[in-house]
Design a protein around this motif. Structure first.
Motif, PDB file in Angstrom:
ATOM      1  N   UNK A  59       0.736  -1.185  -0.237  1.00  0.00           N
ATOM      2  CA  UNK A  59       0.060  -0.018  -0.321  1.00  0.00           C
ATOM      3  C   UNK A  59       1.117   1.311  -0.009  1.00  0.00           C
ATOM      4  N   UNK A  60       0.778   1.920  -1.256  1.00  0.00           N
ATOM      5  CA  UNK A  60       1.699   2.977  -1.254  1.00  0.00           C
ATOM      6  C   UNK A  60       1.788   4.400  -0.495  1.00  0.00           C
ATOM      7  N   UNK A  61       0.383   4.285   0.520  1.00  0.00           N
ATOM      8  CA  UNK A  61      -0.086   5.191   1.541  1.00  0.00           C
ATOM      9  C   UNK A  61       0.277   5.125   2.226  1.00  0.00           C
ATOM     10  N   UNK A  62       1.017   3.638   2.923  1.00  0.00           N
ATOM     11  CA  UNK A  62       1.466   3.331   3.998  1.00  0.00           C
ATOM     12  C   UNK A  62       2.854   3.669   3.987  1.00  0.00           C
ATOM     13  N   UNK A  63       3.664   3.543   2.824  1.00  0.00           N
ATOM     14  CA  UNK A  63       4.583   3.323   2.579  1.00  0.00           C
ATOM     15  C   UNK A  63       4.843   5.047   3.226  1.00  0.00           C
ATOM     16  N   UNK A  64       4.042   6.178   2.792  1.00  0.00           N
ATOM     17  CA  UNK A  64       4.246   8.006   2.899  1.00  0.00           C
ATOM     18  C   UNK A  64       4.482   7.314   4.918  1.00  0.00           C
ATOM     19  N   UNK A  65       2.929   7.058   5.536  1.00  0.00           N
ATOM     20  CA  UNK A  65       2.299   6.870   6.792  1.00  0.00           C
ATOM     21  C   UNK A  65       3.543   6.571   7.239  1.00  0.00           C
ATOM     22  N   UNK A  66       4.844   5.623   7.043  1.00  0.00           N
ATOM     23  CA  UNK A  66       5.395   5.264   7.751  1.00  0.00           C
ATOM     24  C   UNK A  66       6.748   6.354   7.427  1.00  0.00           C
ATOM     25  N   UNK A  67       6.672   7.083   6.390  1.00  0.00           N
ATOM     26  CA  UNK A  67       7.926   7.866   6.526  1.00  0.00           C
ATOM     27  C   UNK A  67       7.436   9.326   6.928  1.00  0.00           C
ATOM     28  N   UNK A  68       6.185   9.563   7.037  1.00  0.00           N
ATOM     29  CA  UNK A  68       6.250  10.353   8.237  1.00  0.00           C
ATOM     30  C   UNK A  68       6.215  10.012   9.632  1.00  0.00           C
ATOM     31  N   UNK A  69       6.317   8.378  10.081  1.00  0.00           N
ATOM     32  CA  UNK A  69       6.236   7.698  11.535  1.00  0.00           C
ATOM     33  C   UNK A  69       7.622   8.113  11.899  1.00  0.00           C
ATOM     34  N   UNK A  70       8.254   7.910  10.641  1.00  0.00           N
ATOM     35  CA  UNK A  70      10.177   7.686  10.415  1.00  0.00           C
ATOM     36  C   UNK A  70      10.737   8.475  11.194  1.00  0.00           C
ATOM     37  N   UNK A  71      10.248   9.311  10.321  1.00  0.00           N
ATOM     38  CA  UNK A  71      11.064  10.749  10.768  1.00  0.00           C
ATOM     39  C   UNK A  71      10.550  11.951  11.939  1.00  0.00           C
ATOM     40  N   UNK A  72       9.451  10.997  12.592  1.00  0.00           N
ATOM     41  CA  UNK A  72       9.149  12.020  13.870  1.00  0.00           C
ATOM     42  C   UNK A  72      10.095  12.488  14.608  1.00  0.00           C
ATOM     43  N   UNK A  73      10.704  14.076  14.783  1.00  0.00           N
ATOM     44  CA  UNK A  73      12.235  13.670  15.800  1.00  0.00           C
ATOM     45  C   UNK A  73      13.267  14.025  15.291  1.00  0.00           C
ATOM     46  N   UNK A  74      13.120  13.572  14.087  1.00  0.00           N
ATOM     47  CA  UNK A  74      14.146  13.245  13.110  1.00  0.00           C
ATOM     48  C   UNK A  74      14.635  14.655  11.679  1.00  0.00           C
TER      49      UNK A  74
END
Length: 189
Positions: free
Chosen positions: A128-143
């Motif tokens: 799911x391509x939207x999941x990739x974007x969501x995971x990117x957003x979560x991964x970048x939290x605080x970074x």
């Protein structure tokens, strides 16, 4: 505005998201856009190859075929859709104001690499391509600030490469891509 353009366009990929350079054009707009699209995909392929090399340095990688790895059946559609969705969402946030668009471009910047990791881990699964974007957003939290500083650290080199009428980018862009892949590899551990 020039500082925003520096971070919103891809310095040749980017930083991940926005890997389709918008600053390349020729006399014909369609030709320039197609050229930008192809160069962006090749650069994304180089980023994928660099990421693989960072993870297993003793493996034998062919740099030339790695540059075209995104054009394979495995990655092409997903990489294009992920980049387009991240770019679309960034444009929507930029319509609000420049700063939210800049912040969201950092948030979505790791989406193509997350797509690659998910595709490599589960080759037969539907991603799911939207999941990739969501995971990117979560991964970048605080970074995001760390990523901003990393991109800012290349500003002097970009200016210097500009003085060489672009010839310096032959050496600068691979160095930047390696640094961005090192950042991603550090994020995912």
């Amino acid at each position: 505005m020039a500082l925003t353009a520096l971070f919103m366009t891809s310095d040749f990929v980017s930083s991940g998201s926005g890997s389709f350079p918008s600053n390349m054009s020729s006399g014909n707009s369609l030709t320039g856009n197609i050229g930008s699209f192809i160069v962006g995909l090749i650069t994304l392929g180089i980023s994928f190859t660099t990421l693989d090399w960072l993870r297993s340095k003793d493996a034998d990688f062919n740099a030339f075929s790695g540059a075209f790895s995104v054009f394979s059946k495995r990655y092409f559609v997903g990489a294009v859709i992920t980049e387009l969705l991240a770019g679309f969402f960034t444009v929507l946030w930029t319509l609000l104001f420049i700063i939210p668009g800049l912040i969201k471009s950092f948030s979505y910047s790791q989406a193509p690499f997350i797509f690659k990791d998910l595709t490599d881990a589960h080759p037969e699964a539907d991603i799911n391509y939207l999941d990739c974007i969501t995971k990117s957003r979560e991964l970048m939290d605080g970074h995001k600030f760390r990523f901003f500083i990393l991109k800012l650290s290349f500003l002097g080199w970009d200016i210097l490469a500009g003085f060489t009428l672009g010839v310096g980018y032959i050496w600068l862009n691979p160095y930047k891509q390696a640094a961005y892949m090192g950042f991603y590899a550090d994020l995912v551990g």
